[in-house]
Design a protein around this motif. Sequence first.
Motif, PDB file in Angstrom:
ATOM      1  N   MET A  43      41.485  39.522  32.638  1.00  0.00           N
ATOM      2  CA  MET A  43      42.554  39.749  31.667  1.00  0.00           C
ATOM      3  C   MET A  43      43.605  38.653  31.776  1.00  0.00           C
ATOM      4  N   ASN A  44      44.166  38.296  30.642  1.00  0.00           N
ATOM      5  CA  ASN A  44      45.240  37.296  30.567  1.00  0.00           C
ATOM      6  C   ASN A  44      44.835  35.949  31.150  1.00  0.00           C
ATOM      7  N   PHE A  45      43.587  35.546  30.937  1.00  0.00           N
ATOM      8  CA  PHE A  45      43.105  34.262  31.426  1.00  0.00           C
ATOM      9  C   PHE A  45      42.290  33.605  30.322  1.00  0.00           C
ATOM     10  N   SER A  46      42.529  32.345  30.108  1.00  0.00           N
ATOM     11  CA  SER A  46      41.669  31.593  29.193  1.00  0.00           C
ATOM     12  C   SER A  46      41.236  30.340  29.938  1.00  0.00           C
ATOM     13  N   GLY A  47      39.980  30.189  30.094  1.00  0.00           N
ATOM     14  CA  GLY A  47      39.436  29.059  30.824  1.00  0.00           C
ATOM     15  C   GLY A  47      37.953  29.284  31.043  1.00  0.00           C
ATOM     16  N   ASP A  48      37.344  28.398  31.754  1.00  0.00           N
ATOM     17  CA  ASP A  48      35.911  28.457  32.001  1.00  0.00           C
ATOM     18  C   ASP A  48      35.672  28.660  33.489  1.00  0.00           C
ATOM     19  N   LEU A  49      35.098  29.785  33.851  1.00  0.00           N
ATOM     20  CA  LEU A  49      34.802  30.081  35.247  1.00  0.00           C
ATOM     21  C   LEU A  49      33.308  29.997  35.556  1.00  0.00           C
ATOM     22  N   TYR A  50      32.495  29.657  34.561  1.00  0.00           N
ATOM     23  CA  TYR A  50      31.055  29.568  34.802  1.00  0.00           C
ATOM     24  C   TYR A  50      30.770  28.527  35.869  1.00  0.00           C
ATOM     25  N   GLY A  51      29.958  28.917  36.846  1.00  0.00           N
ATOM     26  CA  GLY A  51      29.604  28.027  37.933  1.00  0.00           C
ATOM     27  C   GLY A  51      30.638  27.966  39.042  1.00  0.00           C
ATOM     28  N   LYS A  52      31.750  28.675  38.874  1.00  0.00           N
ATOM     29  CA  LYS A  52      32.814  28.688  39.881  1.00  0.00           C
ATOM     30  C   LYS A  52      32.634  29.893  40.801  1.00  0.00           C
ATOM     31  N   ARG A  53      33.120  29.767  42.016  1.00  0.00           N
ATOM     32  CA  ARG A  53      33.131  30.896  42.944  1.00  0.00           C
ATOM     33  C   ARG A  53      34.424  31.675  42.716  1.00  0.00           C
ATOM     34  N   VAL A  54      34.293  32.975  42.590  1.00  0.00           N
ATOM     35  CA  VAL A  54      35.459  33.837  42.428  1.00  0.00           C
ATOM     36  C   VAL A  54      35.338  35.000  43.405  1.00  0.00           C
ATOM     37  N   ARG A  55      36.462  35.576  43.725  1.00  0.00           N
ATOM     38  CA  ARG A  55      36.479  36.756  44.589  1.00  0.00           C
ATOM     39  C   ARG A  55      37.008  37.913  43.756  1.00  0.00           C
ATOM     40  N   LEU A  56      36.277  39.005  43.777  1.00  0.00           N
ATOM     41  CA  LEU A  56      36.681  40.202  43.034  1.00  0.00           C
ATOM     42  C   LEU A  56      37.121  41.278  44.006  1.00  0.00           C
ATOM     43  N   GLY A  57      38.091  42.045  43.603  1.00  0.00           N
ATOM     44  CA  GLY A  57      38.491  43.234  44.339  1.00  0.00           C
ATOM     45  C   GLY A  57      38.498  44.417  43.386  1.00  0.00           C
ATOM     46  N   PHE A  58      38.048  45.532  43.856  1.00  0.00           N
ATOM     47  CA  PHE A  58      37.990  46.715  43.011  1.00  0.00           C
ATOM     48  C   PHE A  58      39.190  47.602  43.318  1.00  0.00           C
ATOM     49  N   VAL A  59      39.864  48.060  42.266  1.00  0.00           N
ATOM     50  CA  VAL A  59      41.061  48.882  42.410  1.00  0.00           C
ATOM     51  C   VAL A  59      40.721  50.347  42.176  1.00  0.00           C
ATOM     52  N   GLN A  60      40.009  50.620  41.095  1.00  0.00           N
ATOM     53  CA  GLN A  60      39.684  52.006  40.755  1.00  0.00           C
ATOM     54  C   GLN A  60      38.471  52.023  39.841  1.00  0.00           C
ATOM     55  N   ARG A  61      37.629  53.022  40.037  1.00  0.00           N
ATOM     56  CA  ARG A  61      36.473  53.183  39.149  1.00  0.00           C
ATOM     57  C   ARG A  61      36.972  53.753  37.829  1.00  0.00           C
ATOM     58  N   LEU A  62      36.549  53.132  36.754  1.00  0.00           N
ATOM     59  CA  LEU A  62      37.029  53.531  35.435  1.00  0.00           C
ATOM     60  C   LEU A  62      36.155  54.628  34.829  1.00  0.00           C
ATOM     61  N   ARG A  63      34.855  54.388  34.802  1.00  0.00           N
ATOM     62  CA  ARG A  63      33.946  55.367  34.195  1.00  0.00           C
ATOM     63  C   ARG A  63      32.520  55.045  34.599  1.00  0.00           C
ATOM     64  N   ASP A  64      31.624  55.989  34.368  1.00  0.00           N
ATOM     65  CA  ASP A  64      30.200  55.760  34.597  1.00  0.00           C
ATOM     66  C   ASP A  64      29.636  54.870  33.502  1.00  0.00           C
ATOM     67  N   GLU A  65      28.568  54.174  33.836  1.00  0.00           N
ATOM     68  CA  GLU A  65      27.873  53.374  32.834  1.00  0.00           C
ATOM     69  C   GLU A  65      27.075  54.320  31.932  1.00  0.00           C
ATOM     70  N   ARG A  66      27.037  53.983  30.663  1.00  0.00           N
ATOM     71  CA  ARG A  66      26.255  54.794  29.728  1.00  0.00           C
ATOM     72  C   ARG A  66      25.748  53.925  28.589  1.00  0.00           C
ATOM     73  N   LYS A  67      24.767  54.449  27.872  1.00  0.00           N
ATOM     74  CA  LYS A  67      24.209  53.744  26.723  1.00  0.00           C
ATOM     75  C   LYS A  67      24.994  54.147  25.476  1.00  0.00           C
ATOM     76  N   PHE A  68      25.449  53.144  24.722  1.00  0.00           N
ATOM     77  CA  PHE A  68      26.174  53.397  23.482  1.00  0.00           C
ATOM     78  C   PHE A  68      25.214  53.302  22.307  1.00  0.00           C
ATOM     79  N   ASP A  69      25.568  53.961  21.213  1.00  0.00           N
ATOM     80  CA  ASP A  69      24.704  53.987  20.037  1.00  0.00           C
ATOM     81  C   ASP A  69      24.510  52.605  19.427  1.00  0.00           C
ATOM     82  N   ASP A  70      25.548  51.775  19.505  1.00  0.00           N
ATOM     83  CA  ASP A  70      25.450  50.424  18.949  1.00  0.00           C
ATOM     84  C   ASP A  70      26.515  49.537  19.585  1.00  0.00           C
TER      85      ASP A  70
END
Length: 73
Positions: free
Chosen positions: A22-49
């Motif tokens: 969020m709030n980032f514009s740039g190219d991170l493809y091929g870059k190393r990033v570190r992610l941290g998880f804050v809170q689970r938002l929801r389960d994964e599910r299949k959408f109609d479209d």
Amino acid sequence: LTNVGTRPTFDESDVTVETYVMNFSGDLYGKRVRLGFVQRLRDERKFDDVDALRAQMEADKRWAERLFSRLSV
């Protein structure tokens, strides 16, 4: 916002990790990033479209923005 899963809306079965920075514009493809998880938002599910998936992703983004606005970083 990060999804760890199989992308069921697109009938895929390989587990992938996809992150929207969020709030980032740039190219991170091929870059190393570190992610941290804050809170689970929801389960994964299949959408109609793709439009239903996009609408849910927008709702997820709004939810995350509200969450992060209450946290001190």
